[in-house]
Design a protein around this motif. Structure first.
Motif, short mmCIF file in Angstrom:
data_model
loop_
_atom_site.label_atom_id
_atom_site.label_comp_id
_atom_site.label_asym_id
_atom_site.label_seq_id
_atom_site.Cartn_x
_atom_site.Cartn_y
_atom_site.Cartn_z
N GLU A 1 44.08 49.50 27.50
CA GLU A 1 45.17 49.70 28.45
C GLU A 1 46.15 48.52 28.42
O GLU A 1 47.37 48.71 28.38
CB GLU A 1 44.61 49.87 29.87
CG GLU A 1 45.68 50.05 30.94
CD GLU A 1 45.09 50.14 32.34
OE1 GLU A 1 45.85 49.91 33.30
OE2 GLU A 1 43.89 50.44 32.47
N THR A 2 45.60 47.30 28.42
CA THR A 2 46.47 46.12 28.37
C THR A 2 47.19 46.05 27.03
O THR A 2 48.34 45.61 26.96
CB THR A 2 45.67 44.83 28.60
OG1 THR A 2 44.68 44.66 27.56
CG2 THR A 2 44.97 44.84 29.95
N ASP B 1 50.11 48.39 27.18
CA ASP B 1 51.19 47.82 27.99
C ASP B 1 51.97 46.78 27.19
O ASP B 1 53.20 46.73 27.23
CB ASP B 1 50.62 47.17 29.26
CG ASP B 1 50.09 48.19 30.25
OD1 ASP B 1 50.46 49.37 30.14
OD2 ASP B 1 49.30 47.80 31.13
N SER C 1 55.97 46.90 25.79
CA SER C 1 56.97 45.87 26.07
C SER C 1 57.55 45.30 24.79
O SER C 1 58.73 44.96 24.72
CB SER C 1 56.36 44.75 26.93
OG SER C 1 55.42 43.98 26.19
N ALA D 1 51.38 40.96 30.41
CA ALA D 1 50.56 41.89 29.63
C ALA D 1 49.78 41.16 28.54
O ALA D 1 48.63 41.50 28.26
CB ALA D 1 51.44 42.98 29.02
#
Length: 247
Positions: A138-139, A142, A146, A156
């Motif tokens: 998930e990170t 993210d 970006s 992140a």
């Protein structure tokens, strides 16, 4: 161009000692700033240890420590029987994003992170549970989003590394990361700013480094996870001191 004497160099450089800070770090930071500003040019010989020590009223061990740190960061080199010379000049924009003293702290933090986080990634590959892998992924998503938007997120990036520490199953490693969070995020911020000003391929390179770490952890390849983490942090160091040099 006529070669300057050690005294002339010291007068032009204008290094100043502030007693509230570590003397070696002050010397490191201010010499670095002069290298970046091209006052001390690539290939130029620095004043001798004795000249620096005498000028600032510090001991030679303090001078040696500052020069050692500059050598460790690949910025100067010692030539047997000749002295210490400027090896390379980091990106000229670097000083816009960080002071010399702060940069020294950032590079020391990366040095420590290489030692700690390579083992953290190894443990994560051995111990990560499904929920841990989901959080890391998930990170990573993210962070990738970006980066694709050309606005890399410091938060992140840090969250990705913290998720790996959580997956190691060792809370002390998480606490160590949290204790150094401000310094780590400062380093991420500087590296990201330099990378954004560089070629598009460098953003892509950072994304690949993170992906390789995650894939090694997910596949339970502890050695690969450790290796990829070390490589990623070494590259982060190079992006600050040399790799992201802006022409």
């Amino acid at each position: 161009m006529a070669r300057r004497t050690g005294s002339e160099q010291l007068e032009e450089i204008g290094l100043k000692i502030r007693k509230r800070q570590t003397l070696a770090d002050q010397l490191y930071g201010q010499i670095l700033e002069q290298i970046i500003a091209n006052v001390l040019q690539e290939g130029e010989k620095l004043p001798s240890e004795n000249q620096i020590a005498a000028s600032f009223g510090v001991s030679r061990p303090v001078v040696r420590e500052a020069l050692r740190k500059l050598r460790d960061d690949g910025l100067v080199e010692a030539r047997r029987g000749s002295g210490t010379f400027v090896r390379r000049r980091p990106p000229s924009r670097l000083i816009d994003f960080s002071t010399g003293q702060n940069l020294g702290s950032i590079l020391r933090a990366i040095e420590a992170r290489i030692a700690v986080e390579s083992e953290t990634a190894r443990l994560a590959a051995q111990r990560a549970e499904p929920k841990d892998l989901a959080l890391i992924e998930e990170t990573l998503e993210d962070l990738a989003s970006s980066m694709e938007a050309r606005t890399p997120s410091v938060e992140a990036d840090y969250a990705f590394h913290r998720a790996i520490a959580l997956a190691s199953g060792n809370n002390v490693l998480v606490d160590m990361l949290e204790c150094a969070r401000n310094l780590i995020e400062n380093g991420i911020d500087v590296a990201q700013k330099l990378t954004r000003e560089g070629a598009q391929i460098r953003v892509e390179q950072v994304a690949r480094e993170h992906q390789h770490i995650f894939e090694a952890i997910r596949s339970r390849d502890a050695e690969a996870a450790s290796m990829y983490m070390s490589f990623h942090l070494f590259q982060a160091r190079h992006r600050i001191t040399d790799h992201a040099r802006i022409q």
